[in-house]
Write a protein that holds these residues in place. Structure first.
Motif, mmCIF file in Angstrom:
data_model
loop_
_atom_site.group_PDB
_atom_site.id
_atom_site.type_symbol
_atom_site.label_atom_id
_atom_site.label_comp_id
_atom_site.label_asym_id
_atom_site.label_seq_id
_atom_site.Cartn_x
_atom_site.Cartn_y
_atom_site.Cartn_z
ATOM 1 N N PRO A 1 10.938 7.126 -0.911
ATOM 2 C CA PRO A 1 11.491 8.088 0.048
ATOM 3 C C PRO A 1 10.631 9.335 0.234
ATOM 4 O O PRO A 1 10.758 10.038 1.231
ATOM 5 C CB PRO A 1 12.867 8.445 -0.547
ATOM 6 C CG PRO A 1 12.835 7.974 -1.959
ATOM 7 C CD PRO A 1 11.835 6.852 -2.046
ATOM 8 N N ARG A 2 9.733 9.593 -0.702
ATOM 9 C CA ARG A 2 8.859 10.771 -0.572
ATOM 10 C C ARG A 2 7.588 10.480 0.249
ATOM 11 O O ARG A 2 6.726 11.352 0.369
ATOM 12 C CB ARG A 2 8.471 11.290 -1.957
ATOM 13 C CG ARG A 2 9.641 11.981 -2.698
ATOM 14 C CD ARG A 2 9.164 12.587 -4.003
ATOM 15 N NE ARG A 2 8.102 13.553 -3.799
ATOM 16 C CZ ARG A 2 7.075 13.732 -4.643
ATOM 17 N NH1 ARG A 2 6.978 13.014 -5.737
ATOM 18 N NH2 ARG A 2 6.152 14.639 -4.377
ATOM 19 N N THR A 3 7.484 9.267 0.798
ATOM 20 C CA THR A 3 6.252 8.884 1.505
ATOM 21 C C THR A 3 5.850 9.860 2.620
ATOM 22 O O THR A 3 4.704 10.335 2.623
ATOM 23 C CB THR A 3 6.376 7.443 2.059
ATOM 24 O OG1 THR A 3 6.573 6.556 0.956
ATOM 25 C CG2 THR A 3 5.136 7.025 2.825
ATOM 26 N N ASP B 1 3.775 8.996 -7.106
ATOM 27 C CA ASP B 1 3.024 9.347 -8.318
ATOM 28 C C ASP B 1 1.534 9.487 -7.994
ATOM 29 O O ASP B 1 0.834 10.319 -8.568
ATOM 30 C CB ASP B 1 3.148 8.260 -9.391
ATOM 31 C CG ASP B 1 4.558 8.096 -9.928
ATOM 32 O OD1 ASP B 1 5.391 8.999 -9.704
ATOM 33 O OD2 ASP B 1 4.821 7.048 -10.568
ATOM 34 N N ILE B 2 1.057 8.632 -7.085
ATOM 35 C CA ILE B 2 -0.369 8.623 -6.736
ATOM 36 C C ILE B 2 -0.735 9.913 -6.003
ATOM 37 O O ILE B 2 -1.710 10.585 -6.327
ATOM 38 C CB ILE B 2 -0.709 7.404 -5.862
ATOM 39 C CG1 ILE B 2 -0.354 6.111 -6.601
ATOM 40 C CG2 ILE B 2 -2.167 7.413 -5.430
ATOM 41 C CD1 ILE B 2 -0.275 4.896 -5.713
ATOM 42 N N VAL C 1 2.353 11.931 2.413
ATOM 43 C CA VAL C 1 1.270 11.687 3.371
ATOM 44 C C VAL C 1 0.843 13.013 3.994
ATOM 45 O O VAL C 1 -0.350 13.296 4.131
ATOM 46 C CB VAL C 1 1.716 10.686 4.463
ATOM 47 C CG1 VAL C 1 0.752 10.678 5.634
ATOM 48 C CG2 VAL C 1 1.852 9.285 3.866
ATOM 49 N N ARG C 2 1.824 13.838 4.351
ATOM 50 C CA ARG C 2 1.500 15.129 4.984
ATOM 51 C C ARG C 2 0.772 16.056 4.016
ATOM 52 O O ARG C 2 -0.197 16.718 4.382
ATOM 53 C CB ARG C 2 2.781 15.781 5.517
ATOM 54 C CG ARG C 2 3.187 15.135 6.839
ATOM 55 C CD ARG C 2 4.596 15.406 7.274
ATOM 56 N NE ARG C 2 4.986 14.349 8.223
ATOM 57 C CZ ARG C 2 6.214 13.905 8.389
ATOM 58 N NH1 ARG C 2 7.209 14.406 7.695
ATOM 59 N NH2 ARG C 2 6.466 12.941 9.256
ATOM 60 N N GLN C 3 1.222 16.087 2.768
ATOM 61 C CA GLN C 3 0.541 16.929 1.767
ATOM 62 C C GLN C 3 -0.887 16.454 1.543
ATOM 63 O O GLN C 3 -1.811 17.260 1.443
ATOM 64 C CB GLN C 3 1.317 16.920 0.441
ATOM 65 C CG GLN C 3 2.575 17.770 0.483
ATOM 66 C CD GLN C 3 3.392 17.650 -0.800
ATOM 67 O OE1 GLN C 3 3.049 16.882 -1.697
ATOM 68 N NE2 GLN C 3 4.480 18.381 -0.871
ATOM 69 N N LEU C 4 -1.052 15.145 1.461
ATOM 70 C CA LEU C 4 -2.403 14.601 1.264
ATOM 71 C C LEU C 4 -3.303 14.997 2.428
ATOM 72 O O LEU C 4 -4.443 15.437 2.228
ATOM 73 C CB LEU C 4 -2.344 13.070 1.135
ATOM 74 C CG LEU C 4 -1.852 12.530 -0.215
ATOM 75 C CD1 LEU C 4 -1.515 11.045 -0.118
ATOM 76 C CD2 LEU C 4 -2.895 12.758 -1.316
#
Ligand SMILES: [Mg+2]
Length: 225
Positions: free
Chosen positions: A83-85, A217-218, A89-92
């Motif tokens: 659910p945090r995908t 986690d990644i 993605v935005r933070q990355l």
């Protein structure tokens, strides 16, 4: 899906498997859970024995999936995307990392599950389709793409090499299964994330990697460096 899928990326790229890596459960396992498996051939057994390609085995399972589109679409959330995908993605992206999803599964369900972040990730997967008459199907990508594989459809190691050739500064890779092994072997330990079957194989081979449980986690690991 063309070579241009990889153009215009930032200098750091996280190449990630989809099923069992971004999701808790593989889509084909969700299908196998809802259909009586004694009514179908042992596709995976035939695949492991070398009598079917991975593409043929998955297509075979997909052909047994429910033919009612509404029923099929209700199965998609059962894969349990982390659910945090979207947030990860935005933070990355904000920290110089682009995400390229690479899958030996099909574009049909990955596009639907990742629809909320479709414009924020690149997706390379096998072409998939659904019609009421032909049901759910999957086939090979064009032989013209540099990552064409007769067995998996998508050669993930070739995608890593393609990014290396394009001068990508840093490439991280995450995966959990058989289609991920070749790619995992050409990524350095600090950039390699594995769980499940892939983690066991890499451990047996004495290769270093980061173990993860869920996809976020990644992102957390890459962002906390
Ligand atoms: Mg997987």
């Amino acid at each position: 899906m063309s070579h241009d899928t990889l153009s215009g990326l930032q200098s750091n790229v996280l190449v990630t498997d989809f099923d069992g890596t971004m999701t808790a459960v593989d889509f084909f396992d969700v299908i196998l859970d809802v259909i009586p498996t004694d009514t179908m051939p042992d596709y995976w057994g035939e695949c492991v024995a070398g009598r079917l390609t991975h593409v043929e085995a998955l297509h075979g399972i997909f052909q047994h999936a429910p033919r009612d589109l509404a029923v099929l679409e209700k199965l998609l959330p059962k894969t349990q995307l982390d659910p945090r995908t979207p947030e990860c993605v935005r933070q990355l992206k904000q920290h110089g990392w682009d995400v390229v999803v690479v899958s030996a599964g099909s574009q049909w369900y990955i596009d639907r599950i990742l629809a909320p972040i479709a414009s924020e990730v690149r997706i390379i997967a096998n072409p998939g389709d659904y019609t009421p008459e032909a049901g759910l199907s999957m086939t090979w990508p064009s032989r013209d793409v540099p990552w064409y594989s007769q067995h998996f459809g998508i050669d993930k190691a070739a995608i890593i090499r393609e990014l290396q050739n394009r001068g990508t500064k840093r490439i991280a890779f995450a995966g959990d299964g058989r289609p991920d092994v070749a790619a995992a072997r050409i990524v350095t330990a600090n950039n390699l994330f594995a769980r499940s079957w892939l983690a066991d194989v890499l451990t047996d081979e004495g290769l270093g990697f980061h173990r993860f449980e869920k996809w976020s986690d990644i992102a957390d690991a890459l962002l906390s460096e």
